[in-house]
Design a protein around this motif. Structure first.
Motif, PDB file in Angstrom:
ATOM      1  N   THR A   1       4.204  10.214  -4.612  1.00 24.27           N
ATOM      2  CA  THR A   1       3.717   9.099  -3.801  1.00 24.27           C
ATOM      3  C   THR A   1       2.427   8.562  -4.403  1.00 24.27           C
TER       4      THR A   1
ATOM      5  N   ASP B   1       0.813  -1.214   0.000  1.00 23.56           N
ATOM      6  CA  ASP B   1       0.000   0.000   0.000  1.00 23.56           C
ATOM      7  C   ASP B   1       0.850   1.269   0.000  1.00 23.56           C
ATOM      8  N   THR B   2       2.070   1.151  -0.483  1.00 22.64           N
ATOM      9  CA  THR B   2       2.918   2.341  -0.568  1.00 22.64           C
ATOM     10  C   THR B   2       3.830   2.261  -1.780  1.00 22.64           C
TER      11      THR B   2
ATOM     12  N   ASN C   1       5.518   5.707   7.072  1.00 25.87           N
ATOM     13  CA  ASN C   1       4.450   6.457   6.416  1.00 25.87           C
ATOM     14  C   ASN C   1       3.171   6.551   7.245  1.00 25.87           C
TER      15      ASN C   1
ATOM     16  N   ASP D   1      -0.501   5.057  -3.996  1.00 32.21           N
ATOM     17  CA  ASP D   1      -0.970   3.954  -3.164  1.00 32.21           C
ATOM     18  C   ASP D   1      -1.416   2.822  -4.082  1.00 32.21           C
TER      19      ASP D   1
ATOM     20  N   ASP E   1       5.763   1.075   8.412  1.00 32.09           N
ATOM     21  CA  ASP E   1       4.804   1.385   7.365  1.00 32.09           C
ATOM     22  C   ASP E   1       3.443   0.813   7.744  1.00 32.09           C
ATOM     23  N   ARG E   2       2.441   1.130   6.944  1.00 34.67           N
ATOM     24  CA  ARG E   2       1.086   0.707   7.296  1.00 34.67           C
ATOM     25  C   ARG E   2       0.925  -0.806   7.314  1.00 34.67           C
TER      26      ARG E   2
END
Length: 206
Positions: A31, A10-11, A194, A33, A123-124
């Protein structure tokens, strides 16, 4: 000049950069997604548009979440993840895992001579952690986590904070123990990632 890429589920961060006299100069950032696009082709189209709009070099070096140790651009284990970049016109010269990237950063930036420093990327969807001191990598580990836990409701920020701490605290204790086994003491933690409000989310770790 090269395009540095951080790529995960997701990044996707694209940076046009160059090394000048030992310093990294950044001249463009984009950036995206990957999870926000309905399919491989749409994401590839957006990557191609970003490359052209930002005038990003085709030469690319990628920090790839989920990359196995020692994987290269032609490794079958990473081909599917790199496919959108390649289809968008980038030439991937090198692939490294987040832990390898943190270790390289630790070699370049040593806040305290002879100190053991933990470098933590959150990160997420994943976490990478290394502990290094000048000339030695003392600990390295990466794992997945779900940042959406506790992300909704009136106490969302508090719940998300303690969810993150419940994942990170045992890993940091393990890293500190391994560091002591190597005859060093963990002196500081440097964090990046992030997640919004990363500093406040990781404050309970102090």
């Amino acid at each position: 000049m090269v395009t540095a890429v951080e790529l995960g589920p997701d990044t996707c961060v694209l940076v046009r950069g160059a090394l000048r006299g030992g310093d990294v100069q950044v001249s463009a950032i984009e950036t995206l997604d990957p999870a926000a696009y309905p399919g491989h082709d749409v994401f590839t189209t957006e990557l191609k548009a970003a490359r052209r709009a930002r005038r990003l070099p085709r030469r690319a070096r990628v920090v790839l979440w989920g990359a196995p140790p020692g994987a290269g651009p032609r490794d079958p284990a990473v081909q599917s993840q790199l496919a959108p970049l390649i289809a968008a016109g980038f030439r991937v010269e090198r692939v490294v895992s987040p832990c390898d990237a943190l270790a390289a950063l630790a070699r370049l930036r040593t806040p305290r001579p002879d100190a053991a420093i933990a470098w933590l990327a959150v990160d997420r969807a994943g976490v990478a952690l290394v502990v290094a001191r000048p000339g030695a990598l003392l600990y390295s580990h990466a794992f997945t986590w779900d940042s959406s836990i506790g992300a909704r409701g009136s106490q969302a920020r508090l719940l998300q904070r303690y969810s993150l701490v419940s994942f990170l605290a045992p890993e940091l204790r393990r890293a500190a123990a391994k560091t002591r086994e190597r005859g060093a003491r963990l002196d500081a933690i440097i964090t990046c990632g992030n997640l919004p409000d990363l500093r406040s989310l990781t404050m309970p770790l102090i």
